[in-house]
Design an enzyme around this catalytic site. Structure first.
Site, PDB file in Angstrom:
ATOM      1  CG  HIS A   1      48.246  31.269  43.361  1.00 26.77           C
ATOM      2  ND1 HIS A   1      47.206  31.282  44.253  1.00 26.77           N
ATOM      3  CD2 HIS A   1      48.897  32.440  43.544  1.00 26.77           C
ATOM      4  CE1 HIS A   1      47.219  32.388  44.966  1.00 26.77           C
ATOM      5  NE2 HIS A   1      48.238  33.127  44.550  1.00 26.77           N
TER       6      HIS A   1
ATOM      7  CG  HIS B   1      40.729  35.758  23.236  1.00 26.36           C
ATOM      8  ND1 HIS B   1      40.596  35.884  21.874  1.00 26.36           N
ATOM      9  CD2 HIS B   1      42.056  35.977  23.491  1.00 26.36           C
ATOM     10  CE1 HIS B   1      41.774  36.160  21.331  1.00 26.36           C
ATOM     11  NE2 HIS B   1      42.671  36.236  22.295  1.00 26.36           N
TER      12      HIS B   1
END
Length: 205
Positions: A131, A140
């Site tokens: 979250h 990446h």
């Protein structure tokens, strides 16, 4: 959809697009010796075909190409009309999360509530982003990475395979986190860091 970069990474994105029932019109690549990939034609010296996803794993090269394409089309590197996204059907993405233009979310990835994924990012196979994380542009997140809640990752950074980042950590821009690292404190910009716990081992000028 077009892909820029006829590589192994492109093969994975092709698989994702097929799973989304999206047609792949063609690929582009700077290497004139590559003319097809998995039966799809590869074109050269074209920067006017879109929507397009840059299918190159290297963060710096992905940024360079996005800027080149945008300049040729008199747009911005983040124009949603030009740069598409690819999200595999097995990925789980919260309705309150956002995935930026040009980004790819691969098989089995999880992106939790209120997380922001930047533009031209890769969230690779089985990565878990909890979250309220904020992921910058051209990042990446490698296979099997775990980012706990409220983690920030700066533009152009690479989080290596299987790395774990505890909650609330800030990772700077243009950072390379080594595979299997456990990141328990903030990491500054422009460096390479790895280990358990993760430590800065090299700083770029």
């Amino acid at each position: 959809m077009y892909l820029y970069g006829a590589s192994g990474h492109a093969k994975v994105i092709m698989d994702i697009l097929k799973a989304q029932d999206m047609e792949i019109e063609g690929l582009l690549d700077d290497n004139p010796e590559i003319n097809e990939l998995m039966g799809i034609p590869v074109l050269h010296n074209r920067a006017d075909l879109y929507p397009i996803i840059i299918s190159i794993g290297n963060c710096r090269i992905r940024k360079m190409i996005s800027e080149r394409i945008a300049q040729a089309l008199k747009a911005t590197p983040f124009d949603k009309a030009i740069f598409g996204t690819a999200i595999h059907p097995t990925a789980i993405i919260s309705e309150s999360a956002n995935v930026g233009a040009g980004s790819v979310v691969m098989h089995g990835a999880i992106i939790q509530t209120c997380t922001q994924i930047g533009r031209h990012c890769i969230v690779n196979t089985g990565a878990r982003i909890d979250h309220e994380c904020e992921i910058g542009d051209y990042v990446h997140i490698a296979p099997g990475v775990t980012l706990s809640g409220d983690v920030h990752v700066g533009d152009g950074s690479w989080i290596g395979v299987g790395a774990t980042v505890i909650q609330g950590v800030r990772i700077g821009k243009n950072v390379m986190i080594g595979a299997g690292s456990v990141v328990v404190k903030d990491i500054p910009d422009n460096c390479t860091a790895y280990g358990v716990p993760c430590r800065v081992v090299k700083t770029e000028k």
